[in-house]
Motif scaffolding. Sequence first.
Motif, PDB file in Angstrom:
ATOM      1  N   PRO A 120       1.406  -2.272  13.672  1.00 15.10           N
ATOM      2  CA  PRO A 120       2.673  -2.693  14.284  1.00 15.10           C
ATOM      3  C   PRO A 120       3.298  -3.931  13.637  1.00 15.10           C
ATOM      4  CG  PRO A 120       1.116  -2.051  15.982  1.00 15.10           C
ATOM      5  CD  PRO A 120       0.359  -2.035  14.686  1.00 15.10           C
ATOM      6  N   ASP A 121       2.469  -4.864  13.166  1.00 10.09           N
ATOM      7  CA  ASP A 121       3.018  -6.075  12.561  1.00 10.09           C
ATOM      8  C   ASP A 121       3.471  -5.861  11.116  1.00 10.09           C
ATOM      9  OD1 ASP A 121       0.347  -5.694  11.948  1.00 10.09           O
ATOM     10  OD2 ASP A 121      -0.027  -7.825  11.596  1.00 10.09           O
ATOM     11  N   HIS A 122       3.243  -4.657  10.590  1.00  8.09           N
ATOM     12  CA  HIS A 122       3.725  -4.317   9.247  1.00  8.09           C
ATOM     13  C   HIS A 122       4.603  -3.075   9.280  1.00  8.09           C
ATOM     14  CE1 HIS A 122       0.280  -6.941   8.178  1.00  8.09           C
ATOM     15  NE2 HIS A 122       0.984  -7.204   7.085  1.00  8.09           N
ATOM     16  N   ASP A 123       5.271  -2.870  10.402  1.00  7.56           N
ATOM     17  CA  ASP A 123       6.097  -1.664  10.572  1.00  7.56           C
ATOM     18  C   ASP A 123       7.494  -2.048  11.069  1.00  7.56           C
ATOM     19  OD1 ASP A 123       6.702   1.036  10.623  1.00  7.56           O
ATOM     20  OD2 ASP A 123       5.904   1.342  12.645  1.00  7.56           O
ATOM     21  N   PRO A 124       8.246  -2.783  10.250  1.00 11.41           N
ATOM     22  CA  PRO A 124       9.571  -3.216  10.698  1.00 11.41           C
ATOM     23  C   PRO A 124      10.596  -2.093  10.602  1.00 11.41           C
ATOM     24  CG  PRO A 124       9.231  -3.871   8.425  1.00 11.41           C
ATOM     25  CD  PRO A 124       7.942  -3.233   8.882  1.00 11.41           C
ATOM     26  N   GLU A 125      11.744  -2.325  11.210  1.00  9.92           N
ATOM     27  CA  GLU A 125      12.860  -1.413  11.003  1.00  9.92           C
ATOM     28  C   GLU A 125      13.230  -1.435   9.526  1.00  9.92           C
ATOM     29  OE1 GLU A 125      17.260  -0.413  12.887  1.00  9.92           O
ATOM     30  OE2 GLU A 125      16.411  -2.418  13.147  1.00  9.92           O
ATOM     31  N   CYS A 126      13.555  -0.282   8.974  1.00  9.56           N
ATOM     32  CA  CYS A 126      13.933  -0.239   7.565  1.00  9.56           C
ATOM     33  C   CYS A 126      15.330   0.341   7.419  1.00  9.56           C
ATOM     34  CB  CYS A 126      12.921   0.579   6.749  1.00  9.56           C
ATOM     35  SG  CYS A 126      13.025   2.367   6.975  1.00  9.56           S
ATOM     36  N   ALA A 127      15.921   0.129   6.284  1.00 14.99           N
ATOM     37  CA  ALA A 127      17.241   0.669   6.006  1.00 14.99           C
ATOM     38  C   ALA A 127      17.143   2.185   5.856  1.00 14.99           C
ATOM     39  CB  ALA A 127      17.812   0.055   4.728  1.00 14.99           C
ATOM     40  N   VAL A 128      18.179   2.888   6.270  1.00 14.38           N
ATOM     41  CA  VAL A 128      18.164   4.354   6.172  1.00 14.38           C
ATOM     42  C   VAL A 128      18.173   4.810   4.720  1.00 14.38           C
ATOM     43  CG1 VAL A 128      19.241   4.674   8.428  1.00 14.38           C
ATOM     44  CG2 VAL A 128      20.683   4.501   6.378  1.00 14.38           C
ATOM     45  N   THR A 129      18.433   3.895   3.796  1.00 17.54           N
ATOM     46  CA  THR A 129      18.432   4.217   2.366  1.00 17.54           C
ATOM     47  C   THR A 129      17.118   3.839   1.682  1.00 17.54           C
ATOM     48  OG1 THR A 129      19.476   2.080   1.925  1.00 17.54           O
ATOM     49  CG2 THR A 129      20.932   3.995   2.165  1.00 17.54           C
ATOM     50  N   ASP A 130      16.153   3.299   2.438  1.00 18.28           N
ATOM     51  CA  ASP A 130      14.901   2.816   1.865  1.00 18.28           C
ATOM     52  C   ASP A 130      13.868   3.940   1.856  1.00 18.28           C
ATOM     53  OD1 ASP A 130      12.559   1.590   1.145  1.00 18.28           O
ATOM     54  OD2 ASP A 130      12.531   0.130   2.780  1.00 18.28           O
ATOM     55  N   PHE A 131      13.610   4.487   0.676  1.00 15.67           N
ATOM     56  CA  PHE A 131      12.620   5.540   0.525  1.00 15.67           C
ATOM     57  C   PHE A 131      11.506   5.121  -0.435  1.00 15.67           C
ATOM     58  CE2 PHE A 131      16.393   7.739   2.043  1.00 15.67           C
ATOM     59  CZ  PHE A 131      15.864   8.566   3.030  1.00 15.67           C
ATOM     60  N   ASP A 132      11.284   3.817  -0.569  1.00 16.72           N
ATOM     61  CA  ASP A 132      10.211   3.327  -1.429  1.00 16.72           C
ATOM     62  C   ASP A 132       8.858   3.623  -0.781  1.00 16.72           C
ATOM     63  OD1 ASP A 132      12.057   2.342  -3.218  1.00 16.72           O
ATOM     64  OD2 ASP A 132      12.068   0.323  -2.351  1.00 16.72           O
ATOM     65  N   VAL A 133       7.962   4.217  -1.542  1.00 16.87           N
ATOM     66  CA  VAL A 133       6.644   4.592  -1.025  1.00 16.87           C
ATOM     67  C   VAL A 133       5.784   3.342  -0.829  1.00 16.87           C
ATOM     68  CG1 VAL A 133       4.537   5.889  -1.527  1.00 16.87           C
ATOM     69  CG2 VAL A 133       6.782   6.854  -2.100  1.00 16.87           C
ATOM     70  N   GLN A 134       5.015   3.338   0.254  1.00 12.24           N
ATOM     71  CA  GLN A 134       4.141   2.201   0.583  1.00 12.24           C
ATOM     72  C   GLN A 134       2.778   2.399  -0.093  1.00 12.24           C
ATOM     73  OE1 GLN A 134       5.103   3.523   4.491  1.00 12.24           O
ATOM     74  NE2 GLN A 134       5.619   1.471   5.194  1.00 12.24           N
ATOM     75  N   HIS A 135       2.723   2.166  -1.384  1.00 14.14           N
ATOM     76  CA  HIS A 135       1.500   2.421  -2.141  1.00 14.14           C
ATOM     77  C   HIS A 135       0.350   1.530  -1.688  1.00 14.14           C
ATOM     78  CE1 HIS A 135       3.347   5.235  -4.925  1.00 14.14           C
ATOM     79  NE2 HIS A 135       4.364   4.402  -5.069  1.00 14.14           N
ATOM     80  N   ALA A 136       0.647   0.293  -1.295  1.00 17.07           N
ATOM     81  CA  ALA A 136      -0.415  -0.608  -0.850  1.00 17.07           C
ATOM     82  C   ALA A 136      -1.093  -0.070   0.409  1.00 17.07           C
ATOM     83  CB  ALA A 136       0.149  -2.005  -0.595  1.00 17.07           C
TER      84      ALA A 136
END
Length: 395
Positions: A274-290
């Motif tokens: 939850p502390d690493h799950d912010p709202e994101c832009a609808v244009t943000d499709f960068d994969v969370q590789h980490a």
Amino acid sequence: MSQTHFDVVIAGGAAVGSATAYFLTAHPGFRGTVAVIEPDPSYQHCATALSAASIRHQFSTAENIQMSLFGTQFLRGFAQALAVDGEQPDAAFREGGYLFLATPRGWPVLQENQALQRSLGADIALLDSAALRARYPWLDVADLAGGALGLSGEGWLDAYGMLQGLRRKAIAQGAVYLPRRVVGLGLAGGRVGQVRLDDGQVLSCGALVNAAGTGAPAMARLAGIELPVQTRKRSVFYVQCPQPLPGCPMVIDPSGAYFRPEGQGFIMGVAPSPDHDPECAVTDFDVQHALFDEVLWPTLAQRVPAFEALRCTRSWAGHYDYNLVDQNVILGLHPALDNLYFANGFSGHGMQQSPAVGRALSELIVSGGFQTLDLGRLGWGRILEGRPIIEKNVV
């Protein structure tokens, strides 16, 4: 386009919007016109196409179970029901099952959920740790009390194929799809009377359905309504494993991490903390590789030792329309407007619940109430009155 009035305008043409258009145009009591406004007719970035494309009956809330039971029924008859000119679509539905795993602490919850699921007709079996070890020798069960396995009805499918089948059939039944975006609404007398599109067209309407996915909050604000939904990013990873996993279902680890077969490999994912799950832009499709390197792979390699040698060959990111109140859909009319229908905040369940929601919306629009499943608890009342419906099985 010469037509400027539609009895129903649907904002959003992915799974939920297209299912609504299909069921509405198929409803024997509906003789009106339908327009579906979809800004991305390629569906390249829609949640349906980027999802894990699975359907399950293992929820803790009766309505969610019932909606997905209907989803399975719909998928089993999909090719015949949605045939156009003799050509049958293929959703490639595979009933491979879900397996929810539980530690001793989570076992009583799994038992309670399974009792409810079976009472509603879901084919779910409980397996203790010994039964799990015998059935899935590739699974590490040392810390588990057991698991709940869907014996039939649960599985995965071609979500894009399902979407295209719904869209094509809706068009064959008279629905008009417009590659536009809703940018304004004309309100008068407690109703939406007009819909303004990004090319300047103005459509008058008898009813408007907000099925806009992650674009739903912005559309709600055009009507002066705050929708408690945010865009949350979810990454999916396709991996190959040198060792086969015979009989592998969709496995949900107690941590929330999941994996299932896909072609010659597996897809897997996990929600960020939850502390690493912010709202994101609808244009943000960068994969969370980490997230894969630091959380997902270590977690699943412990659960399935063969995954220590996996190789990630592809990945993508999609979006949840995340309901901040209780992660369940907000379905139906808002009390401020008597012809604006909402179907938003699925929090990852939109594709699998779209047939039931499309049917439910068609009933509301035509008859003024639910006719098959009583989904009244999922309406705006609980949101406005602070009565969340807590779903324990959110993945």
